[in-house]
Design a protein around this motif. Structure first.
Motif, PDB file in Angstrom:
ATOM      1  N   GLU A  24     -13.842   3.541  -3.770  1.00  0.00           N
ATOM      2  CA  GLU A  24     -13.722   2.831  -2.492  1.00  0.00           C
ATOM      3  C   GLU A  24     -15.090   2.478  -1.913  1.00  0.00           C
ATOM      4  OE1 GLU A  24      -9.466   4.062  -0.597  1.00  0.00           O
ATOM      5  OE2 GLU A  24     -11.139   5.404  -0.192  1.00  0.00           O
ATOM      6  N   PHE A  38      -3.056  -2.803  -3.902  1.00  0.00           N
ATOM      7  CA  PHE A  38      -4.475  -2.899  -3.549  1.00  0.00           C
ATOM      8  C   PHE A  38      -5.182  -3.922  -4.427  1.00  0.00           C
ATOM      9  CE2 PHE A  38      -3.451   1.493  -2.179  1.00  0.00           C
ATOM     10  CZ  PHE A  38      -3.749   1.342  -0.839  1.00  0.00           C
ATOM     11  N   TYR A  90       0.801  -1.230   0.000  1.00  0.00           N
ATOM     12  CA  TYR A  90       0.000   0.000   0.000  1.00  0.00           C
ATOM     13  C   TYR A  90       0.838   1.287   0.000  1.00  0.00           C
ATOM     14  CZ  TYR A  90      -3.291  -3.568   1.694  1.00  0.00           C
ATOM     15  OH  TYR A  90      -4.001  -4.717   1.868  1.00  0.00           O
ATOM     16  N   ALA A 125     -10.631  -2.933  -5.195  1.00  0.00           N
ATOM     17  CA  ALA A 125     -10.254  -1.549  -4.867  1.00  0.00           C
ATOM     18  C   ALA A 125     -11.128  -0.918  -3.795  1.00  0.00           C
ATOM     19  CB  ALA A 125     -10.212  -0.683  -6.124  1.00  0.00           C
ATOM     20  N   GLN A 152      -3.149   1.717  -8.143  1.00  0.00           N
ATOM     21  CA  GLN A 152      -3.710   0.697  -7.249  1.00  0.00           C
ATOM     22  C   GLN A 152      -2.885  -0.593  -7.319  1.00  0.00           C
ATOM     23  OE1 GLN A 152      -7.133   0.474  -5.583  1.00  0.00           O
ATOM     24  NE2 GLN A 152      -6.707   2.648  -5.398  1.00  0.00           N
TER      25      GLN A 152
END
Lengths: 488, 488, 488
Positions: free
Chosen positions: B419, B462, A5, A126, B457
């Motif tokens: 998100e 992620f 991350y 995501a 991402q």
């Protein structure tokens, strides 16, 4: 990946990792959440099936599946007896039902539910929910598979196997999760019997209650009148007017405090605080007892009770929390069939500068008071919350709440508030979850966000290493502990 | 540069390029826009001068020049007959005029206009308009020059030369642009003669109409009464009350559907939806017919018609689109002289949680309905739109609209909504343009933004590669096609 | 570090440094701020103690300490005579008191105050205030220490030593700071005696006044009636009705202009502009003279005077500035004891699309007028301000104000407005400070933000080098000079 991350910039990435490593092993402070205390009351508490543990209590998961046309029935959510009151946007949450019955019998086979979740797991790409469950499977259950329709059964079997073992009982997990203190959220009328059982058991885990008076404070809440009777019963104070009502609340606060509580929590649609005169408060309360209060009465009474609660906190030193801005039970069909907390709460705009003034005028400087603010309107972060917290001594900003308890949500929060409020007017992190096994990953994400954010500040030269290491510790651990007075 | 616009971080840059490459050649789905169907009705349609094609129809360009003191007259915009109605902030757009007359005669020499634009080209630095025109000159017209006062004539000459060639006729460009389907936007009263001509011509390009009823739904719109007469004429239904009015609308929807339409579109100042009783609707409609409706009547009627349109969509399965939050014709001097769509529309705050409830209560779960939401207030993305789309099955979020159809606007959109709503509650992209030759670059920017965002991402861990490649395809192609039911 | 604060991406970092270097030595344009002109009236002006110079005038510093429970008394802030009027949220700032008495005698030893600040210096980590003071100590005073309780005395001694030297007098610093022009902010009733003294002294520094009429325009401001008498006195026009009032204002504007002013400035809670009829304006003014005006009167009168000021600017060509959205004196305890400008002003939501229409309808296209807008609600940047500035010729957007005069605040501003408004509808930078020695670092931060932001655009290929170097110069220098007509 230890550096997962973090920014892909090599300098920031390695700085973030060093910062993260310095706090990764600190114990978890969990000062606000919705884990059911029953989990800990019985040392042999069984978590049920994987679906009982991971799906049914987690509206983050089933609301996303619902948004793609999968019914809640298919997901094992049990219909509840119909409520008589229509939803109004005011907080209708009945704290007696928080968490529901974790082991409710459902007509749908749990393995089928699990397969449905796995088939649709792409929906969570995501999203924080997707990240949490992946991290949880890997780090709590040792299952390093990416969910899909092909491995659904294998994962289910593996989870069942784990859950049958003693080391996956709630108390064992509590120790493995390295939790220092865990606060639950409990109705003002709660007898705290499970908390008492925990104490009586001699187990050393620190589980403490939080005083949540919504169901007796919001006079338009479903079942308010019955809750007042209950409040009379549990307090032993016959509530027949505003004065006895206030006395009963004070009595319950004292009881909660004696059971270890260090904080209260209130939810309201807005942050509106208005000091009523005694006779106004008395008149509205009288109308409410007779079932004759208007919507305006309800808003004003809630506003008055915010100030009353601040007054009580200034006397008994319980930290005050406010969660505002959620339009509860937005979907009437879901509310009618399943009740509250079913993923159908939608944020609205919030306002604090004007709304909170009635409270701040009276208690904004009180040395005993700490008021932690939460809301769901990110536009308030830089415009209102950071300037308020950067001025008023009583204020602390709670971490990003609910939809914003996410990598980008947290990053925006830090971007928006720190320049104005610094980090020492923040309340650190709380996981605010009813999904018990997700606690470690939620704290881990917060710690990673903070490490990455501070690393960005560090490599750009805004702060130096001494600053960065002290700040990551404060954000990961100290601020939550201090704000919630858990160091006593 | 194949990797233009991507993050300068090497890892993210190369991941973005791989993702982009995987979708760069997918056909373009254009489910919402304002290209004039006349361009395709005649296989020999001439686009006019470079200024006719690139400047006069593009209010993105001339409003910026206007902001720096260059008059619209100098830019070749032709004054229109004065409207009797003053602007009110309600949508006054007359769909009959959409796109204006592309070949209007102007008193100013087009080469002079082009020179003026080039002299002031620095104004467009770092704006999407500047990027689109640069990409368009390079990729559509093969002109790799940066506009300035020195090369204005040379570029004009080169453009004139290109436009004289058959390969720059609209149908030829349609094929070169690799467009799979292009929806226009058409008044409810439109005879769709150009669409009919396209069909009759036997040309294979899929050009479909979209039902836009604003001019007959917003009772305060300029010319509403005359449009109702027109609606009577084209539908063959004598509109004398609300019931006949609704019938005429249903008739037109059926006609549009028979002509290939898969969607409707409504513009409103707000998302306010309110179900009127039949007698209320009838009474307001009656007052409107007599020219006696109040501003409040208009707002309530528009609110009711949003729900009526949802009801009709639940029956005929046309996808419903709502564009809200534009205060139209903000500049009265410009409106009086030039009419609507002259770069003088300014956003206002929007609200959906409360406003849309009247519609969602009734149709939020309807299996036939898809409602695509657009607005111009980015604060609603994370606070209202993503939570709503992450719950209600009928909802999809349209891509960033108008001022936000830009690199940073799209990035903020993905940051703010994914998100909470994931990507599968999004409607993919639409270019929403009346500047036909800008279509490929607009899609290209969206595909690049998505590739770069997903690459971020991916490199942070992620999502994994499987996720990323499936997500870029969904965002670039599948979601638009599915949402707008273009795969039938 | 020459490249401090820039992105850690190597490509962006080196591009940013090249851009920054190209403007680092350009002179400073300071068209809006609150430095006291007395500093320059006497060539031997002494800045007092380090605390007089750096702490007491800087509410950015003491409000943060206050937020952590340190009283303003402990920090040397001197209590003021109580005001009779309670705070209302309207602008109560009395421009006669702007900056207070910089050398006020305080009961607390200044060295003790300095120690208190240094002990708590961690509160300023990652805040612009912290960055400014660090840069200021290093670059203005040559002190390269990070403040803490151990070095507090040593730094205090070093500062005292510096301040005793002639090269640290305000005029010497003005030259060292490389300031080309510095505008102060002065009440409409100010005699500008210090400005006259500067002119009479023959010193070449360009210090010019700015006409700030708030105290005579906002009829609910503390002391309004007395200020009207003062306005009569200084203008020599007996103010007994609205017409004479307007004449007196015009007279003062002409006087300010003769003293070098190029601009005016107004603060209001909102941007609401409403044209009253003459008789309405006359009636409200009459009520105000008799002390009988209502809150609504005050709001409407302020709204009318915004348009009146625009009208006057269209005649005398003074650039008009509006600062809206600050709820002044939010903390009544602080206001009662210390008066205004004590770090207790909190932003509220702003609205421009509707509010400003009354002004724009009349003066939005006037060739003589420039209106620079400032506010404290970042949500307006992309939604309202950029679209308005990207259309109306008179509008320019002021730089991020107050809480947003920070690295991330400026970055968000550029992100939010440039795509829609370009950079040529911006007003460049102004430091807006009363902390004189912080001027260079504030400009430096702006220039660095712009360099880093443009470098990001450059390395991603949105702009090329020619664009980037011209844009950084415009943002660092040209736009401020042109907008404020300082090149005459």
């Amino acid at each position: 990946m230890r550096n997962r991350y973090f920014s892909s910039d090599p300098a920031q990435n390695s700085a973030a990792l060093a910062l993260y490593d310095s706090v990764a092993d600190l114990r978890l402070i969990c000062p606000h959440g919705h884990v059911d205390p029953r989990l800990f009351a019985d040392s042999n508490y069984q978590c049920g099936s994987p679906v009982d543990l991971l799906i049914i209590p987690d509206h983050y998961i089933f609301r996303m599946l619902y948004s793609q046309g999968i019914s809640l029935d298919e997901l094992g959510i049990v219909a509840k007896p119909p409520s008589k009151s229509p939803p109004t946007g005011q907080c209708l949450r009945d704290p007696n039902e928080l968490g529901g019955d974790l082991n409710a019998v459902t007509a749908v086979d749990h393995r089928e539910i699990w397969r449905k979740v796995c088939e649709n797991w792409h929906l969570f790409r995501a999203t924080p929910t997707g990240i949490w469950l992946r991290d949880e499977l890997a780090n709590v259950f040792g299952i390093h598979l990416k969910l899909n329709s092909r491995n659904a059964d294998a994962v289910y079997d593996a989870l069942e196997e784990r859950l049958s073992r003693a080391e996956f009982r709630p108390r064992a997990l509590f120790e493995r999760f390295n939790i220092e203190a865990l606060a639950t959220t409990d109705a003002a009328t709660d007898t705290l019997e499970h908390h008492q059982a925990i104490r009586d058991s001699g187990w050393g885990g620190r589980i403490i209650p939080t005083f949540r008076p919504d169901a007796v404070v919001n006079i338009d809440a479903a079942g308010w009148r019955a809750n007042i009777d209950l409040l009379s019963d549990v307090s032993g104070i016959d509530i027949h007017d505003f004065a006895t009502y206030v006395r009963a609340l004070e009595d319950r606060r004292a009881f909660f405090k004696s059971m270890g509580a260090t904080a209260t929590d209130q939810a309201a649609l807005t942050a509106y605080a208005e000091l009523l005169t005694n006779s106004e408060a008395e008149a509205i309360f009288g109308r409410a007892l007779k079932g004759e209060a208007s919507a305006k009465d309800a808003a004003r009474f809630t506003g008055h009770m915010l100030i009353e609660m601040a007054r009580m906190s200034s006397e008994d030193c319980l930290v005050m929390q406010m969660h505002v801005g959620s339009y509860r039970n937005h979907n009437p069909a879901v509310f009618a069939r399943f009740g509250p907390d079913m993923g159908a709460d939608i944020p609205i705009r919030s306002e604090f500068t004007k709304n909170l003034k009635g409270l701040l005028d009276r208690f904004g400087l009180h040395p005993n008071l700490t008021l932690v603010l939460f809301n769901l309107d990110e536009t308030t972060y830089s415009r209102e919350l950071a300037p308020l917290a950067g001025h008023y001594p009583i204020l602390r900003l709670g971490p990003p709440w609910w939809f914003f308890d996410s990598w980008l949500g947290m990053t925006r929060f830090l971007d928006d508030v720190v320049e104005t409020a610094g980090i020492y007017n923040l309340a650190g992190f709380n996981d605010d979850t009813r999904a018990y096994p997700s606690i470690p990953t939620r704290h881990d994400v917060w710690r990673r966000v903070c490490a990455d954010w501070l690393a960005g500040q560090l490599v750009r030269g805004f702060i130096d290493e001494e600053d960065a290491f002290e700040m990551i510790r404060a954000l990961a651990y100290d601020l939550a502990k201090q704000t919630y007075r858990l160091d006593d």
